[in-house]
Design an enzyme around this catalytic site. Structure first.
Site: not given
Length: 221
Positions: A74, A82, A91, A117
C-alpha cells in the site's frame, strides 16, 4: 474458454494458440478484450479479476504444495498526494511505483493492482523469509524514487510503501490467505508505515488474528 492462468502472458498463448479453427479477426478482438479484462490500464499490472483466476489455479493445483507467498503493498499517504498535488500527480505516482516493483521482482513473480493505491505481488516458490527479503527490496527501491509530477521536472515527490507478507498454508483458501496478508499490511501501517510486517502462520491455524511482526522501518512517515 480456459480459465486457469499460470500467468497473464502465458494465458494469451494458452487461449489463442493451436486453435486453427478460430477466425483470425475474432481472435484479434477477443485477445484485445482479454487484455482489457485482465490488465489495469493505468499501471499495466494485472487486475483483480486476473488475480482471482490465478489464485484459483494456484490454490487448486498440485503446484500449491510448493512454497508461495503474497506480498500486499500500500502506498503511504496516497490520499494526501491526490489532495495536495492533484489526481494527475497521483496517477504518476501509481505508474512509477508499479514500474519500480516490476523492475525488482523476479521473472516468476506477478504484480496485480487490487485497489486504488494497493498492489499485490504473488511470489512463486518463495517462503515467508524469501518473500520478506523481496518485500524489503521493493520498499527500499520505492523509498529511493524521486517522482516527477510537473512539467520540466520542476517538482518531485518522495513516497514510501507499507507491506504485509503471508506464505500460504496447506488447505488455506485464497480468501484466508489474502486476509492474513492484508492484516499484516494493516499492522505495518498502524505501526508507523514504511515497513514490512509478516503474517503469523498461527493466525490461520488458531483462527485468530494474531500477527508476528518483523518491522524494518526507515524514515517512517
Amino acid at each position: 474458454q480456459k480459465n486457469a492462468l499460470q500467468d497473464l502472458d502465458q494465458a494469451y498463448k494458452n487461449f489463442f494458440n493451436g486453435d486453427t479453427g478460430y477466425p483470425t479477426e475474432r481472435k484479434r478482438k477477443d485477445k484485445q478484450s482479454f487484455r482489457i479484462e485482465a490488465w489495469d490500464p493505468l499501471t499495466g499490472a494485472g487486475n483483480r479479476r486476473a488475480l482471482d483466476e490465478t489464485l484459483k489455479d494456484r490454490v487448486g493445483s498440485s503446484a500449491s504444495e510448493q512454497a508461495i507467498s503474497i506480498i500486499m503493498i500500500d502506498i503511504d499517504f496516497f490520499k494526501q498526494v491526490n489532495d495536495e498535488h492533484g489526481h494527475a500527480a497521483g496517477d504518476r505516482v501509481l505508474q512509477t511505483v508499479a514500474q519500480s516493483i516490476v523492475s525488482n521482482i523476479r521473472a516468476t513473480d506477478r504484480l496485480y493492482r487490487v485497489g486504488g493505491e494497493e498492489f499485490l505481488v504473488l511470489a512463486e516458490g518463495a517462503n515467508i523469509r524469501h518473500a520478506q527479503q523481496l518485500g524489503e527490496k521493493l520498499r527500499e527501491e520505492v523509498a529511493a524514487l524521486r517522482i516527477n509530477v510537473r512539467a520540466q521536472h520542476t517538482a518531485h515527490l518522495e513516497v514510501t510503501i507499507s507491506l504485509g507478507v503471508a506464505e500460504r498454508m496447506p488447505s488455506e483458501t485464497a480468501d484466508q490467505w489474502i486476509k492474513r496478508a492484508d492484516t499484516a499490511l494493516y499492522d505495518a501501517k498502524r505501526s508507523g508505515r514504511n515497513q514490512t510486517s509478516l503474517a503469523d502462520k498461527t493466525a490461520f491455524l488458531s483462527g485468530t488474528n494474531t500477527i508476528s511482526i518483523k518491522n524494518h522501518a526507515r524514515n517512517a512517515r
